[in-house]
Design a protein around this motif. Sequence first.
Motif, PDB file in Angstrom:
ATOM      1  N   LEU A 208      42.334  39.001  36.415  1.00 57.50           N
ATOM      2  CA  LEU A 208      41.581  39.907  37.289  1.00 57.50           C
ATOM      3  C   LEU A 208      42.439  40.390  38.452  1.00 57.50           C
ATOM      4  O   LEU A 208      42.381  41.556  38.853  1.00 57.50           O
ATOM      5  N   LEU A 209      43.230  39.480  39.024  1.00 57.87           N
ATOM      6  CA  LEU A 209      44.097  39.854  40.142  1.00 57.87           C
ATOM      7  C   LEU A 209      45.087  40.936  39.739  1.00 57.87           C
ATOM      8  O   LEU A 209      45.348  41.874  40.507  1.00 57.87           O
ATOM      9  N   CYS A 210      45.647  40.811  38.550  1.00 58.28           N
ATOM     10  CA  CYS A 210      46.636  41.783  38.072  1.00 58.28           C
ATOM     11  C   CYS A 210      46.032  43.174  37.917  1.00 58.28           C
ATOM     12  O   CYS A 210      46.747  44.178  37.973  1.00 58.28           O
ATOM     13  N   ASN A 211      44.718  43.238  37.720  1.00 59.16           N
ATOM     14  CA  ASN A 211      44.046  44.525  37.498  1.00 59.16           C
ATOM     15  C   ASN A 211      43.217  44.987  38.696  1.00 59.16           C
ATOM     16  O   ASN A 211      42.416  45.920  38.577  1.00 59.16           O
ATOM     17  N   THR A 212      43.390  44.310  39.839  1.00 57.94           N
ATOM     18  CA  THR A 212      42.602  44.663  41.027  1.00 57.94           C
ATOM     19  C   THR A 212      43.542  45.002  42.174  1.00 57.94           C
ATOM     20  O   THR A 212      44.370  44.175  42.567  1.00 57.94           O
TER      21      THR A 212
END
Length: 423
Positions: free
Chosen positions: A325-329
């Motif tokens: 999620l962090l990589c896409n936020t």
Amino acid sequence: MFIDESVITVKSGNGGDGAATFRREKFVQFGGPDGGDGGKGGSIIILADPNMNTLLNFKTIKRIEAQNGSKGMGAKCAGRNGEDVIIRVPVGTMIRDYESNKLLLDMNKANEQVVFLKGGDGGKGNVHFKNSIRKAPRISESGKPGIELKIKLELKLLADVALVGYPSVGKSSFINKISGANSKVASYHFTTLKPKLGIAKVDEDHSFVVADIPGLIEGAHKGIGLGDKFLRHIERCRVIIHIVDISEIDGRSAIEDYFKINEELEKYSKKLASKPQIVVLNKIDMLYDDKKIEEFSKAINKEVLTMSVIANEGISEVIKKAYELLCNTKEEEIEEVRDLDTVLSEVVKRKEDWIIKKLEPNVYEVSGQVVDNVLNKYVFIGDDGIIQFLQVMRHIGMEQKLEENGVKIGDTIVIEGYEFEYV
């Protein structure tokens, strides 16, 4: 001790006055002007120090001043500049004007350094005022005053992922398991009384920062429990891990807990509530009926992850999901930061241009920003200087303002403690 808010007054240094001196030289009127310029006042500089994690240093400090510039001297010698003051704050500190609450600085980058309040410029010596008509000027410039401001420091932790949930759902145990945070764990509520940061390792090359926030309860956005005090610390995060005690061993409903916590996030900040959220059901080792997991997922209409921190089950899946999620936020600004000079011009108080006050019959006092500007700009020396001051005031419209306020010939005018007869 964890201190995440503090109020202090800061002031940059005043510039030194220019000198109005004369050298001794034969055949030169009054010896000739040789007054040097005043020194520049010291500035207030803010530094985001990655080695600090609280505002504890400001618990007893209530005022910080930079050094004033020194006065100019004869022989065209300039005064010494005042020393700057560097104020170190933790990374993630937001600096606001105390009275208006306007955001002035957001120190969210390690080792970032900003000149916050500039020191006043030094005044020019009388050597600058010599011309073909005025060969022996008894006038010099005053140093510019520094800026004084009462500010509020707010620390908002820089974490990628925030752990939220009711007290005793296992947040502290989780952050201890995935990092070296050493957060307190016990069988009673509110064992975590201050936010804790930990580093969650995904693999040899990748990791992220996790914040363990003290347990929220219903009404946290109003200050009930500990939540209101610490909700600000999760505003910077990009992903929320919402931990729920699915065992319901405390007698609470897991489904109700989930909705109540999200309601608190929504009431505190819509932006906070809209952040990507991973729902994790903890304490599955104490669950006697696996149907509860399916019922919970249907009730909230979301996919859930399960884990048991005590049994060390499901933890790696939660870390991997959080990292994905962090990589896409993308990281967002929690509040728009405007140009510092523009905001300072709005919050630094300014007097009315002209303030004419009747002290008693036939006695009037003149003050205001215009008077301050003239006195701050020039140093008037002796009787000649007073005459020059009155000429400047007349030139900028003082006579008209006095007559508009009913001043008549023969009345007494008071300016900065000096009395004059109005003619």
